[in-house]
Design a protein around this motif. Structure first.
Motif, PDB file in Angstrom:
ATOM      1  N   ILE A  76       0.858  -1.308  -0.133  1.00  0.00           N
ATOM      2  CA  ILE A  76       0.030  -0.175  -0.231  1.00  0.00           C
ATOM      3  C   ILE A  76       0.882   1.294  -0.045  1.00  0.00           C
ATOM      4  N   ILE A  77       1.898   1.177   0.908  1.00  0.00           N
ATOM      5  CA  ILE A  77       2.856   2.178   0.961  1.00  0.00           C
ATOM      6  C   ILE A  77       3.333   2.734  -0.513  1.00  0.00           C
ATOM      7  N   ALA A 115       2.106   1.752  -3.097  1.00  0.00           N
ATOM      8  CA  ALA A 115       0.978   2.067  -4.307  1.00  0.00           C
ATOM      9  C   ALA A 115       0.694   3.530  -4.215  1.00  0.00           C
ATOM     10  N   CYS A 116       0.848   4.372  -2.872  1.00  0.00           N
ATOM     11  CA  CYS A 116       0.615   5.556  -2.760  1.00  0.00           C
ATOM     12  C   CYS A 116       1.544   6.216  -3.454  1.00  0.00           C
ATOM     13  N   LEU A 117       2.879   5.864  -3.411  1.00  0.00           N
ATOM     14  CA  LEU A 117       3.943   6.549  -4.140  1.00  0.00           C
ATOM     15  C   LEU A 117       3.809   6.318  -5.609  1.00  0.00           C
ATOM     16  N   PHE A 118       3.567   5.227  -5.902  1.00  0.00           N
ATOM     17  CA  PHE A 118       3.197   5.254  -7.463  1.00  0.00           C
ATOM     18  C   PHE A 118       2.444   6.232  -8.095  1.00  0.00           C
ATOM     19  N   ALA A 119       1.280   6.309  -7.015  1.00  0.00           N
ATOM     20  CA  ALA A 119       0.036   7.089  -7.484  1.00  0.00           C
ATOM     21  C   ALA A 119       0.358   8.608  -7.527  1.00  0.00           C
ATOM     22  N   VAL A 120       1.265   8.846  -6.573  1.00  0.00           N
ATOM     23  CA  VAL A 120       2.012  10.474  -6.613  1.00  0.00           C
ATOM     24  C   VAL A 120       2.732  10.481  -7.747  1.00  0.00           C
ATOM     25  N   ALA A 129       2.464   8.720 -10.655  1.00  0.00           N
ATOM     26  CA  ALA A 129       1.628   8.738 -11.523  1.00  0.00           C
ATOM     27  C   ALA A 129       1.018  10.131 -12.046  1.00  0.00           C
ATOM     28  N   VAL A 130       0.744  10.773 -10.875  1.00  0.00           N
ATOM     29  CA  VAL A 130      -0.003  12.339 -11.099  1.00  0.00           C
ATOM     30  C   VAL A 130       0.896  13.341 -11.393  1.00  0.00           C
ATOM     31  N   LEU A 131       2.113  13.346 -10.943  1.00  0.00           N
ATOM     32  CA  LEU A 131       3.009  14.195 -11.075  1.00  0.00           C
ATOM     33  C   LEU A 131       4.287  14.001 -12.155  1.00  0.00           C
ATOM     34  N   ARG A 132       4.374  12.965 -12.774  1.00  0.00           N
ATOM     35  CA  ARG A 132       5.335  12.626 -13.662  1.00  0.00           C
ATOM     36  C   ARG A 132       5.493  13.779 -14.978  1.00  0.00           C
ATOM     37  N   SER A 151       8.662  13.213  -6.990  1.00  0.00           N
ATOM     38  CA  SER A 151       8.171  12.138  -6.705  1.00  0.00           C
ATOM     39  C   SER A 151       8.931  10.909  -7.253  1.00  0.00           C
TER      40      SER A 151
END
Ligand code: HEA
Ligand code: HEA
Ligand SMILES: [Cu+2]
Lengths: 101, 652, 303, 199
Positions: free
Chosen positions: D33-34, D36-41, D43-46, D133
């Protein structure tokens, strides 16, 4: 520790290793050679990564091991759902446009 | 030097000086007491190094009641200011700090530890187990919580409190918006205790899955344990999100990164998105165990089996998973688009369905039962109307377009206090009164309890019903002052009156506890309520090893069944020999490791990098030290078990 | 037929709630119950609907609770039936899984409908006007791109005309709320959100910031004055003539933390609003980003 | 790290093992989950490069390919270590663990070099949102690997002292699981960050 233990054998480890090497080389090659359109490429390398994950789980991490009920597998499955929710949900929510531009 | 100290210590406010003095005097008092009565060794052996779940539970309980006091005083200060908005009782800065600490403390340092207190005290006993799955980790969790809470509270006297709201939205919580150390206190206080909460989640999950007494199938497990299971599932998926979110905020503040900043391409909205991915499940984490408590209490005091056991279990599981899919309802007004809003509005409302099922099942447990009005039952009966109305306003909030009118208004404040106090606090209090005899071997005084009950309840409605009206009148949250022309003043005055009534209720409870310690009705049976589950089958307080013999479970309501069919523990004991009992050894490492975290957190808060690194190195050393320990357990010999059992009046 | 009764119920309950509001004596003060435009009206209707639907379960539950507790309390001589083992009933279970499901379905449909309808202008046959709103620490700046004037801490709008508020922030995240005209929406750095509001009648409406932004937040109140179109034009003209200009320097002063009085300006720097957005990261929120998201090189070279 | 007490003393040894394993699996899920959150961040900021260099220009195929194969190989050797352990062959076990540690170290070394090179080009964590990120995601993984290395060395010392017994056995199993898990996470970093980045 009763009989049903299965810690894998040299053969399964080697097989897993070979698979994972192949599954690393393929996407690398696909990307470097630009064989398909961007979106196709994205989808296929993500799928290959997923495949690789499954390989690792089965050949290296032996998720089939352990006594029943296999709570760790349930936790993993639920975890996978949550991971998907976090990533896909965030992207869905955060890619809203500035409505006026 | 003096200048430096001025920047370090919070100065300039008589309220804070008063508190400083009070804190110092209390600390000195404790130190003198311990030294004078030579209690240091006792404190160390019996409490600071204990890995016994019952003692850990009691430590959680004491801390959480203290935090309820601290958060409550915050609340009363806020209410004072709002009743007399032009009195300059609190200035803006101070008010902002107070609602931030009020919210954070109440949820993270009051509700969570209160919940863990009950987990610890009850779950192993209810499962027929001798401890939790990982006793050492359990102690570590407690100390992480404790030192995290201390770090957070320290901000009150040194450095300055956080002031950006209990969820600290950036850019306000970024360096540009809150340059002082206050926000770092927030980050590290919560981070440290959050790691402890995550560990507790894992610990109790494994305990419940693996340590049930033989014969106790999952579907025979008491509902409180089920609710703990549901809550722990939510914990393990929600708390990592909090860890990441806070860590990223710190990375922004400490390394100058641009994840949530408004500049450099950062995206503050991503923080809002992430923090609610934890924040929303968090409120269900705290309410689910309360549901479990109500189930136990309702069934015990209606002298009837719980109605619809299966749908109770099923609905809790649905709530715990569904709670993960509703987080956007906290920022409908962020404009993520009609698709997103509609989706999350509907998932949110859907939570009302399983919750409603639980309400009906409780009602029908009482239906055709025999309801006795004991203290735990009173709180349970007060919970139902309060929570149902609060839940209904929740459903109203979930209607996205309507939420555009409620969001961040006092309507919202009223909603969540109604579910948090009416659902969570009432629930934990019901649990406290219910299991108090199990913890300490005596009941709490009834008359004082009734006074506390009525003042809390009347106070609650007087305080929060006017706030719904205030919401419709356009009053937004987090304002320290307002003009007279809006007609808000009279309602606020009434509301403040209610808050003080609740305060009086709390005073009654403190009095009740002190009074009952001296004069309480002793309970020698171990089963004062005619209980239904295994914790009532052993003496109160439970011996170190809980069960001399591990019970064999044949049905749900195991102890009730044993009593009915006389095949209880007593009859089986006679023809069974004791065996040595395997127990974990005490350890000082959890205390030290958490203390090192505290040092690390403190250093990083003030950006004293070397202190931070020293603290983290200490943590690493503690981890290694533990890893190298080999004999961490021992056996209680049969003699000692026999002696203990005899002294507790049990047949040997 | 069915439709008829439901709309009848609907009116009765709306009436009931309005009465309740009236009875409390100061109806004008319940801003949310006093919708003065189509948007607020829609939201108010939904509030009433949801309140009624919730009351439809909550009230029976409360009655049931009091009845049960009274009837089955444990006192000697209570003759009510006692069935300690009875713990299951398929029919009852179906009833109480079913009723909430139905209610949520009804509520869900209306929620969806209104959510989608609020994205569009409330009335389509009148030409809307646009007002650009920037939240600052701690004041509101309103720019009128059609009139080329600007105000601080108050806004005037023509009555009966849909107003498209474009919301952004040049500091912390706030929320723009004028309860009598309609619900709020966040003002966020780097984005411009659209909020449609409309006042049916001339009047003065209370507005405030609704999302906490720090020390001066409590003072971020403002008035929205709705006037007949002619008067509004008159007002705009007046300002154009007599007020000072909002220069970049003056704007920079406004962005400093602090409170401000009401102010009016006869002009403002061209594209001030869009520069503000872009400066705070607005370029990542442009529509082409959404679709060309993968193409990182493209977006970087186009500037 | 933690220890367990079971409800049935007689079955103690048998339970001991599955207890900790289950807890550790759950821990791994939380770690997922940790990430996953970093991946989500990420993905949003890349795309939020604020006008600076993009991944396309910063990432070097050679570097990250080497890192990937090294980590894959170390995952394999740690598997061989646990195989040796089950055969009761202490020497082999130690040898494979040593190889794993060495591979892990070279992975971390390569990563540090990569980061240093980027920093030298002016691409640091505080440059823009994309890099923030990127460094948090990849850096968190790197920290995990470093932690795993220290842990593995600790376990080796213990095996050296006490040989293969049920305690050290359990430790090897768990640290091995952790190691494989880090490999799995890396696969996604490799795919999502690097491959999509250079695409
Ligand atoms: C324990 C805490 C707790 C609980 C249990 C709940 C329960 C619910 N909450 Fe609440 N909520 C909070 C704590 C809690 N909340 C907090 C702290 C905030 C604000 C945080 C902040 O901003 O600082 C908040 C904010 C909040 C919002 C955001 C509003 C805003 O910011 O604008 C919303 C919106 O949807 C919401 C909805 C709900 C719903 C639908 C439920 C449901 O779970 C309620 C379900 C219960 C019932 C519905 C009653 C019983 C049911 C029946 C009798 C059956 C039939 C009923 C119907 C079909 C209607 N809550
Ligand atoms: C479990 C959680 C919980 C609990 C139990 C409470 C309990 C109370 N809360 Fe709070 N509250 C929150 C969680 C909680 N709250 C959260 C999350 C927020 C949002 C914060 C934010 O916006 O960031 C909030 C915000 C909040 C506000 C809004 C502030 C604002 O936005 O401006 C208000 C205002 O009335 C309030 C009031 C109260 C009151 C009167 C109580 C009462 O129940 C308290 C009862 C009182 C006592 C128990 C005190 C006992 C002490 C004494 C008797 C000693 C008296 C001595 C002296 C005065 C010296 N709370
Ligand atoms: Cu919520």
């Amino acid at each position: 520790m009763n009989g049903h233990e299965n810690h894998g054998s040299a053969k399964t480890y080697i097989m897993g290793f070979l698979f994972s090497i192949i599954l690393t080389i393929i996407p690398l090659w696909l990307v470097i050679q630009h064989v398909m359109s961007k979106s196709m490429l994205t989808v296929s390398i993500l799928l290959i990564a997923l495949l690789q994950l499954i390989i690792q789980f089965f050949f290296f991490m032996h998720i089939r091991e352990g006594e029943k009920p296999r709570y760790h597998v349930m936790a993993l499955v639920l975890g996978a759902v949550m991971v998907f929710t976090i990533v896909a949900g965030s992207i869905w929510i955060m890619t809203f446009n500035s409505q006026v531009h | 030097m003096a200048d430096k100290a001025k920047g370090f210590f919070v100065t300039g406010d008589p309220l804070i000086y008063g508190a400083d003095v009070a804190i110092v005097i209390t600390l000195l008092g404790i130190l003198v007491f311990l030294t004078f009565f030579k209690k240091w060794g006792w404190l160390w052996r019996e409490w600071l190094t204990t890995v016994d779940h019952k003692k850990i539970g009691i430590m959680y309980l004491v801390s959480s009641l203290l935090m309820l006091f601290r958060g409550g005083v915050d609340a009363l200060l806020m209410r004072m200011q709002l009743a007399f908005p032009n009195s300059h009782f609190l200035d803006s800065q101070h008010y902002n700090e107070i609602f931030t600490t009020h919210g954070t403390i109440m949820i993270l340092f009051m509700a969570m530890p209160f919940m863990f207190a009950l987990f610890n005290i009850v779950v192993p006993l209810q499962l027929g187990a001798r401890d939790v799955a990982y006793p050492f980790l359990n102690a570590l969790s407690f100390w992480l919580f404790f030192f995290g809470a201390m770090l957070f509270n320290l901000s009150f006297v040194v450095g300055g409190s956080p002031d950006a709201g209990w969820l600290s939205y950036p850019p306000l919580s970024e360096l540009a918006g809150s340059p002082g150390p206050g926000q770092n206190f927030y980050i590290w206080g919560i981070q440290i205790s959050g790691i402890g909460s995550l560990a507790t989640g894992i610990n109790f999950l494994v305990t419940i899955l693996k340590m049930r007494a033989p014969g106790m199938k999952l579907m025979k497990m008491p509902l409180f344990s089920w609710s703990v299971l549901a809550s722990c599932i939510t914990i393990i998926f929600a708390f990592p999100v909090l860890t990441v979110t806070l860590a990223l905020l710190f990375v922004d503040r400490f390394f100058g990164a641009h994840i949530f900043t408004a500049t450099g391409g950062g995206n503050p909205m991503m923080y809002v998105n992430l923090i609610w991915m934890w924040g929303h499940p968090e409120v269900y984490i705290v309410v689910l165990p309360a549901f479990g408590i109500y189930s136990e209490v309702v069934s015990t005091f209606s002298k009837k089996k719980i109605f619809g056991y299966k749908s109770m279990v099923f609905s809790m599981m649905i709530i715990s998973v569904l709670s993960y899919f509703t987080w956007v309802h906290h920022f409908f007004t962020m404009g993520a688009g009609a698709d997103v809003n509609t989706f999350f509005a509907i998932t949110t409302m859907a939570i009302g369905i399983p919750t409603g099922v639980k309400v009906f099942n409780w009602l029908f447990t009482m239906f055709r039962g025999r309801i006795s009005m004991t203290q735990p039952m009173l709180w349970t009966l007060a919970f139902i109307p309060c929570f149902v109305v609060g839940g209904a306003t929740g459903v109203m909030l979930a209607v996205a377009p309507a939420d555009y009118q409620y969001h961040n208004s006092y309507f919202l404040i009223a909603h969540f206090h109604q579910v948090l106090i009416g659902g969570v606090v009432f629930g934990y209090l019901a649990g406290l009164y219910y299991w108090w005899p199990k913890m300490f071997g005596f009941k709490l005084n009834d008359r004082l309890g009734k006074w506390a009950f009525w003042t809390w309840n009347i106070g609650f409605y007087v305080c929060f019903m006017p706030q719904y009206a205030l919401g419709f009148m356009g009053m937004t949250r987090r304002v320290y002052t307002y003009g007279w022309d809006m007609g808000w003043a009279p309602y606020n005055l009434v509301s403040t009156g209610g808050a003080f009534l609740m305060g009086i209720g709390f005073v009654f409870q403190v009095w009740q506890i002190l009074y009952s310690i001296k004069n309480g009705e002793r309970d020698l049976t171990g089963d004062p309520w005619n209980g239904r589950t295994l914790e009532w089958s052993i003496p109160s307080p439970a011996p170190l090893y809980n069960f001399a013999h591990i019970p064999k479970v044949r049905s749900d309501d195991a102890w009730w069944d044993m009593k009915e069919h006389k095949h209880g523990a007593a009859s089986e004991k006679e023809n069974k020999e004791f065996e040595p009992i395997h127990m974990p050894k005490n350890s000082g490492i959890p205390f030290f490791m958490a203390a090192c975290w505290f040092v690390a957190g403190f250093g990083l808060t003030f950006e004293w990098v070397w202190v931070g690194i020293a603290g983290l190195a200490g943590v690493a050393i503690c981890l290694l030290a533990r890893s190298f320990q080999r004999k961490t357990d021992y056996y209680i010999p049969v003699d000692e078990i026999k002696r203990t059992e005899a002294s507790l009046g049990r047949v040997v | 037929m069915k439709k008829h009764t439901s709309s009848y119920l609907w009116k009765v309950s709306a009436l009931g709630i309005t009465l309740l509001a009236l009875l409390t004596g100061c109806d004008r003060r319940y801003l949310v119950f006093n919708p003065s435009g189509p948007v607020a009206q829609k939201e108010f209707d939904l509030i009433v609907l949801s309140a009624v639907l919730c009351a439809a379960v909550v009230i029976p539950v409360l009655i049931l609770l009091f009845y049960i507790v009274y009837r089955y309390r444990d006192k000697p001589g209570n003759k009510a039936p006692y069935t300690p083992e009875w713990n299951d009933s398929k029919i009852l279970e179906i009833v109480w899984w079913g009723i909430p499901v139905i209610i949520i379905c009804i509520l869900g449909v209306y929620t969806a409908k209104t959510t989608y309808s609020l994205v569009k202008p409330p009335v389509t046959d009148v030409k809307p006007i646009t007002i650009q709103v920037t939240s600052l620490d701690w004041k509101w700046l309103f720019q009128y791109p059609d009139q080329k004037i600007a105000t601080v801490n108050y806004a005037e709008i023509p009555a009966g005309v849909p107003v498209q508020f474009q919301l952004t922030s040049d500091s912390m995240m706030n929320s723009f709320w004028v309860p009598e005209l309609g619900g709020q929406e966040y003002t966020m750095p780097g984005m411009a959100m659209r909020l449609w509001l409309q006042a049916d009648k001339p009047g003065t409406y209370f507005g405030s910031g609704a999302n906490f932004t720090g020390r001066g937040f409590a003072h971020m109140k403002f008035k929205v004055v709705a006037k007949p179109q002619a008067e509004f034009n008159q007002w705009a003209k007046q300002i154009k003539k007599s007020a000072p200009a909002l220069t970049q320097e003056r704007y920079d002063l406004l962005t400093k933390k602090g409170l401000a009085e009401k102010q009016s300006f006869s002009s403002y720097p061209e594209s001030l609003f869009h520069n503000t957005i872009d400066r705070n990261g607005g370029k990542y929120m442009k529509p082409e980003m959404k679709h060309g998201g993968h193409d990182m090189s493209m977006m970087d070279h186009d500037k | 790290m933690a220890q367990s007490v079971t409800s049935m003393d007689t079955r103690h040894e048998a339970h001991h093992d599955t207890f900790k394993l289950l807890g550790f699996w759950i821990f791994l899920v939380t770690d997922c989950i940790i990430f996953a959150c970093l991946f989500a961040v990420y993905a949003v900021l890349r795309t939020h490069t604020d006008g600076d260099l993009t991944g396309h220009e910063l990432f070097e195929v050679k570097g990250f390919t080497a890192e990937t194969f090294i980590l894959l190989a170390s995952s394999f050797t740690s598997g061989l270590a646990s195989l040796a352990m089950h055969k009761g062959n202490k020497k082999q076990l130690m040898a494979w663990l040593a190889v794993t540690v060495l591979l892990g170290m070279s992975f971390v070394g390569l990563e540090i070099t990569e980061f240093a090179k980027m920093a030298a080009e002016g691409a640091t964590i505080s440059t823009n949102a994309f890099l923030s990120s990127f460094f948090t995601l990849v850096g968190t993984h790197g920290l995990h690997v470093t932690f795993g290395l220290i842990w593995m060395i600790g376990v080796m010392v213990q095996i050296g002292r006490h040989g293969i017994d049920h305690l050290t056995k359990e430790k090897v199993t768990i640290v091995g699981l952790y190691w494989h898990f880090l490999d799995v996470v890396w696969i996604f970093i490799f795919t999502v960050v690097y491959l999509l980045g250079v695409m």
